[in-house]
Design a protein around this motif. Structure first.
Motif, mmCIF file in Angstrom:
data_model
loop_
_atom_site.group_PDB
_atom_site.id
_atom_site.type_symbol
_atom_site.label_atom_id
_atom_site.label_comp_id
_atom_site.label_asym_id
_atom_site.label_seq_id
_atom_site.Cartn_x
_atom_site.Cartn_y
_atom_site.Cartn_z
ATOM 1 N N LYS A 96 0.841 -1.190 0.000
ATOM 2 C CA LYS A 96 0.000 0.000 0.000
ATOM 3 C C LYS A 96 0.877 1.241 0.000
ATOM 4 C CE LYS A 96 -4.608 0.387 1.922
ATOM 5 N NZ LYS A 96 -5.443 0.233 3.101
ATOM 6 N N SER A 97 0.454 2.238 -0.709
ATOM 7 C CA SER A 97 1.191 3.488 -0.695
ATOM 8 C C SER A 97 0.755 4.297 0.507
ATOM 9 C CB SER A 97 0.926 4.276 -1.974
ATOM 10 O OG SER A 97 1.310 5.610 -1.786
ATOM 11 N N THR A 100 -0.606 7.947 -0.913
ATOM 12 C CA THR A 100 -1.916 8.059 -1.547
ATOM 13 C C THR A 100 -2.962 7.199 -0.851
ATOM 14 O OG1 THR A 100 -1.478 6.233 -3.064
ATOM 15 C CG2 THR A 100 -0.832 8.417 -3.796
ATOM 16 N N GLN A 102 -3.532 4.195 -1.387
ATOM 17 C CA GLN A 102 -4.078 3.185 -2.294
ATOM 18 C C GLN A 102 -3.062 2.079 -2.527
ATOM 19 O OE1 GLN A 102 -5.240 5.797 -5.521
ATOM 20 N NE2 GLN A 102 -7.290 4.925 -5.401
ATOM 21 N N VAL A 104 -0.324 0.165 -4.409
ATOM 22 C CA VAL A 104 0.685 0.676 -5.337
ATOM 23 C C VAL A 104 0.362 0.251 -6.771
ATOM 24 C CG1 VAL A 104 3.116 0.506 -5.987
ATOM 25 C CG2 VAL A 104 2.501 0.771 -3.597
ATOM 26 N N THR A 106 -2.554 -0.156 -8.122
ATOM 27 C CA THR A 106 -3.590 0.736 -8.650
ATOM 28 C C THR A 106 -2.983 2.075 -9.063
ATOM 29 O OG1 THR A 106 -4.884 -0.204 -6.853
ATOM 30 C CG2 THR A 106 -5.933 1.515 -8.176
ATOM 31 N N ASP A 107 -2.128 2.599 -8.181
ATOM 32 C CA ASP A 107 -1.485 3.878 -8.470
ATOM 33 C C ASP A 107 -0.709 3.809 -9.779
ATOM 34 O OD1 ASP A 107 -2.397 5.221 -6.340
ATOM 35 O OD2 ASP A 107 -0.595 5.005 -5.100
ATOM 36 N N ARG A 110 -2.579 3.745 -12.889
ATOM 37 C CA ARG A 110 -3.134 5.066 -13.200
ATOM 38 C C ARG A 110 -2.090 5.981 -13.850
ATOM 39 N NH1 ARG A 110 -2.954 9.039 -9.759
ATOM 40 N NH2 ARG A 110 -2.598 7.562 -8.056
ATOM 41 N N TYR A 308 5.801 9.903 -9.961
ATOM 42 C CA TYR A 308 5.261 9.095 -8.868
ATOM 43 C C TYR A 308 6.383 8.592 -7.974
ATOM 44 C CZ TYR A 308 2.724 5.306 -6.567
ATOM 45 O OH TYR A 308 2.166 4.471 -5.647
ATOM 46 N N SER A 312 7.103 10.014 -4.170
ATOM 47 C CA SER A 312 7.015 9.034 -3.087
ATOM 48 C C SER A 312 8.316 8.992 -2.305
ATOM 49 C CB SER A 312 6.739 7.638 -3.648
ATOM 50 O OG SER A 312 5.615 7.669 -4.484
ATOM 51 N N SER A 320 5.870 2.482 -2.623
ATOM 52 C CA SER A 320 5.658 3.038 -3.954
ATOM 53 C C SER A 320 6.962 3.091 -4.739
ATOM 54 C CB SER A 320 5.086 4.452 -3.849
ATOM 55 O OG SER A 320 4.067 4.497 -2.897
#
Lengths: 351, 303, 286
Positions: A96-97, A100, A102, A104, A106-107, A110, A308, A312, A320
């Motif tokens: 998980k980030s 964000t 969310q 990672v 998913t990030d 995106r 990104y 991070s 991330s």
């Protein structure tokens, strides 16, 4: 193929080595990817940030701390931890980030299309100019065009990309106003186009939003040209050196003896021989641009994977950073394999 | 008179001693290099930058760290500042001079660490062969598979920002090509007759590798290092730019560009001059590297 | 020798390098009718450069000068590049040493043959293919249809050279320059390739310039022989009269070859006289 038996006889024994080679390649890839994960895993372990605190925050109680400690598997031996890490990554779980909040994965899904869009356009520019420039430089060796190609290469290898980006921004946006400034698309056009591929230019074209397309193009052209310049420096240099080698080959003389025009000799014979090598070079240039976009994205506020990772990084969001590193590293490996396969496919001698 | 004699001695076709032969080959190499104008330009620029770094305290007009908010963002030549001042009123010219020290320091450290690691890994791998070779080359390939800047970023992130960690991170990403080169050289040397002869005389692997294989790998490594210097400088500057290399207030060129970035549209010189400095030193290394390659490796000749 | 196909007078080929000018060919003259002319010499004697100069294939920094190079009375030196392309392949062709290098490795044999024909005749592809297959048959290649689809690395050296001959003769040139055509081949196939080439040249009534370092081979296959040394022709004679050769260099070459019928305890080592280098070229014009 009139001689069927002979044809079969040829293919039969050559099938097994091909299979062995493929298996060997796959094993190599697997080992490389595993090594890649091991390096990122170790980086994650040696860093001075406490992974537990990073998850639960500074003000958590000791009980919460211990629970998370166990949950993260930090009590287990390092090798077991690595095994868990690998199986997580293989299932597409990069953690998980913290920044964000969310996943990672998913990030990255995106932000990645933005980088892909930029690097692809950059490579296209690099190939479209770099290949002909390299060929011309080799054919007219020592002439002014050769000098220009050499200069382009030298400057490309010596100029800090982030600085050239700034100067380009100053000149073409600040002073001349020919292109749009930082960012991917003007603020008025944000969110108009429903994403399909995630690549704004492609999506806008597919949806027929030509106003957005124009605005997006005006934003992307400067960073893409910048990346294109760097890949063109590399591509033209390699093309030139490949071509020089081929132009000295004897079959080129044969082609001239046949009475072919210089155009046919250069493009039909010599260039045909470097096409395969060029595939490798272009693939490498492409992979390099995916990486080179890190700095470019920061200069141009481009919301891609480079931005990104660095954002991070500055936020101490290690999941991330490592996730992004794994993704880019895997793409690197993938592109190398792909160019290797293409090489085998296109070179008649490799079959 | 003496110089003429020396020249004859150096250019003699029949050297009488090993020392003469060695000096002669250096001298001939130097003559070739000297006839390459661009390489000489690179060498001179490099010499100037190194001199500027050494004599920075003498050449600087101001203290590179002294802030003067009243004098901030002055243009070139204003208020006695040759290249203007940055956002904290520090003299850009003086900062550039001191910044040269940092760049050269980083480059020298990396240029000593990375090739050495590569040399050891490559020669051991090539000489030992078998499993050691497979394992070492696999590791090399894994590091090659990483994009360099990203790997360096990840390392610095883990180790913490700073010059020494930047050097370490760059070295960790820079050694694999040297290992490849050293291994290739070792493989060609390993089975030559004179190595067999030395082995028959009782020399152990350690002695053979360090005394007989290393010296022969040096020249190809030197070319590669010179060509890589520009890349090292650019990576170091990039780390500085991202705030992961030298920390403020240190006058590192990449960090200076990063500071000047905010003012690029109105005060262009703040970011421009450090950029030119980076460009100059990388270009000089590239020109020199090209020249050295032409000199030592005439295969890829340039018209 | 009814008709002169090629007339060369005072041909010079020189290369300008950083260290000065190197003269590879220094003023040679010869003519070629419908005959077989052998040019013999050691490496660096300028024999290959002579072949390339006739086709105007010497590229800068090399320079070609001559008082005259004419084909059928047409001035080659003054021809435009377009005209030159028609002459190359159409009138004069050349076979080089090693088919491994002189055939394009990434094109099939068929593509290369067809291309050679189409450079000179505007024919339909199918017609070109038919003629190419017929030509392969003429150079004694079995199953030519299959060979058309092969890549050069898939054929043997001898076969490659026969393909090369087929390719070069396809557009029907009058002159063939064979530059060491068998030096890279196995001894076992050398004669076979030479026989095929000889036959084709004879039946088509072509002129052949056979360049080689092998004096005996040349003597066997040619009508006339010109011996080159250091860019000049030092001796010219009929092949049948080689035993009457006068020049010490020719004699040296002859004596350096072992002879089964007259064995010698020790072969002679060629002694080179610096004076040969400066002597004027002998004309090989008829």
């Amino acid at each position: 193929m009139t001689d069927v038996t002979n044809g079969e006889g040829r293919r039969g024994p050559s099938f097994a080595p091909w299979l062995i080679k493929t298996v060997a390649t796959l094993v190599t890839v697997a080992v490389t990817l595993l090594g890649l994960l091991f390096v990122t895993f170790m980086i994650g372990r040696v860093m001075p940030i406490d992974p537990v605190l990073a998850v639960i925050g500074e003000r958590a109680t000791q009980a919460q701390y211990d629970a998370t400690y166990l949950e993260l598997g930090l009590d287990k031996p390092l090798l077991v931890q690595f095994g868990i890490y690998v199986s997580d990554v293989l299932q597409g779980d990069l953690g998980k980030s913290i920044r964000t909040g969310q996943q990672v994965t998913t990030d990255i899904a995106r932000v990645f299309p933005a980088t892909l869009e930029l690097a692809t356009l950059g490579t296209l520019i690099g190939v479209a100019i770099g290949v002909p420039l390299g060929v011309l430089a080799a054919v007219k060796r020592g002439s002014w065009i050769d000098q220009v190609a050499r200069l382009v290469g030298l400057v490309g290898y010596s100029m800090p990309i982030f600085w050239l980006g700034l100067v380009g921004l100053l000149l073409f946006y600040g002073i001349l106003g020919w292109v749009a400034g930082p960012g991917r698309v003007g603020i008025f056009y944000q969110g108009i186009v429903e994403p399909i591929t995630g690549m704004l230019l492609v999506d806008a074209a597919l949806r027929g939003e030509w106003v957005v397309f124009r605005d997006a193009f005006s934003h992307i052209i400067l960073p893409a040209a910048l990346l294109g310049y760097y890949s063109l420096a590399y591509i033209s240099r390699m093309t030139r050196s490949f071509m020089l080698e081929q132009l000295n080959a004897e079959y080129v003389i044969t082609a001239r003896v046949k009475g072919l025009s210089e155009w046919q000799v250069i493009w039909g014979h010599a260039f045909r021989n470097i096409r395969i090598q060029l595939i490798t070079v272009i693939a490498l240039a492409y992979a390099n641009l995916l990486e080179g976009s890190v700095l470019t994205e920061i200069i141009f506020a481009w919301p891609g994977i480079g931005s990104y990772i660095t954002t991070s990084l500055l936020a101490n969001d290690m999941n991330s950073v490592l996730g992004g590193t794994i993704v880019i590293g895997s793409i690197f490996v993938g592109i190398n394999i792909l160019s290797d396969l293409l090489y085998r496919f296109f070179d008649p001698r490799a079959k | 008179m003496i110089t003429a004699n020396l020249r004859d001695w150096l250019l003699s076709d029949a050297p009488t001693s090993r020392r003469q032969a060695r000096f002669a080959s250096w001298y001939k190499g130097w003559l070739t290099l000297r006839s390459n104008t661009l390489a000489m330009v690179g060498l001179i620029v490099l010499a100037l930058i190194i001199l500027a770094a050494i004599f920075a305290p003498v050449l600087a007009t101001h203290d590179p760290y002294a802030q003067d908010l009243g004098q901030r963002l002055l243009g070139a030549g204003q208020g006695g500042h040759l290249l203007g001042t940055d956002s904290l009123g520090r003299d850009i010219y003086s900062r550039l001079l001191y910044g040269a020290r940092i760049s050269i320091y980083i480059v020298l450290l990396v240029a000593m660490v990375a090739p050495l690691v590569g040399l050891i890994v490559g020669t051991v791998s090539g000489y030992a062969g078998g499993w050691a070779d497979v394992v070492l080359m696999r590791i090399t390939d894994i590091f090659l598979a990483f994009p360099r800047l990203i790997l360096a970023l990840a390392f610095v992130a883990a180790l913490g920002a700073g010059i020494e960690n930047a050097v370490l991170a760059i070295s960790l990403t820079a050694w694999p090509p040297y290992a490849r080169i050293a291994r290739a050289e070792t493989l060609t040397i390993r089975n030559s007759d004179y190595i067999h002869a030395i082995r028959l005389q009782g020399a152990g692997p350690f002695r053979i590798v360090t005394r007989h294989i290393w010296p022969l790998c040096i020249s190809s490594l030197v070319i590669r290092v010179t060509l890589d210097m520009a890349g090292i400088i650019l990576t170091a500057a990039a780390l500085g730019f991202l705030g992961l290399g030298a920390q403020p207030p240190s006058p590192e060129w990449g960090a200076m560009i990063s500071e000047g970035r905010k003012y690029i549209l109105d005060y262009w010189w703040v970011a421009t001059f450090p950029g030119l400095a980076i460009f100059a030193i990388s270009l000089a290394f590239n020109l020199l590297g090209d020249g050295l390659r032409d000199m030592l490796d005439p295969k890829e000749d340039n018209a | 020798m009814s008709e002169t196909l090629l007339d060369v007078e005072n041909l010079r080929v020189s290369f300008t390098t950083r260290t000065g000018t190197f003269e590879a060919v220094r003023g040679i003259s010869f003519t070629l009718g419908r005959e077989r002319l052998g040019i013999v010499g050691e490496s660096g004697s300028g024999k290959s450069m002579t072949g390339r100069a006739i086709l105007r294939l010497i590229r800068p920094p090399g320079r070609v000068e001559a008082d005259r190079i004419t084909m059928h009375g047409e001035d080659v030196l003054a021809a435009t590049e377009t005209r030159m392309r028609q002459l190359r392949g159409g009138r004069v062709s050349m076979i080089m040493q090693d088919p491994k290098f002189s055939l394009n490795p990434v094109m099939t044999v068929g593509q290369q043959l067809v291309e050679s024909l189409r450079a000179h005749e505007k024919l339909a592809r199918s017609e070109c293919r038919k003629r190419a297959i017929a030509m392969l048959d003429e150079v004694a290649i079995r199953d030519p249809e299959r060979v058309m689809g092969l890549y050069p690395h898939e054929v043997s050296g001898g076969m490659g050279q026969r393909i090369m001959i087929a390719m070069m003769l396809l557009p029907g040139p009058e002159i063939l320059i064979a530059d060491e055509p068998t030096s890279a081949l196995d001894v076992s196939v050398q004669l076979q390739v030479l026989d095929i080439m000889d036959q084709l040249v004879k039946t088509r009534g072509m002129g052949l310039i056979f360049i080689s370092h092998d004096l005996n081979l040349v003597a066997k296959f040619c009508d006339r022989i010109a011996v080159m040394y250091a860019g000049r022709i030092v001796e010219c004679c009929k092949a049948s009269e080689l035993h009457k050769a006068q020049h010490p260099y020719t004699l040296g070459l002859l004596n350096a070859v072992p002879d089964l019928e007259h064995p010698r305890p020790r072969l002679e080592v060629l002694q080179r006289d610096p004076a040969w280098r400066d002597a004027l070229s002998v004309s090989a014009r008829t």
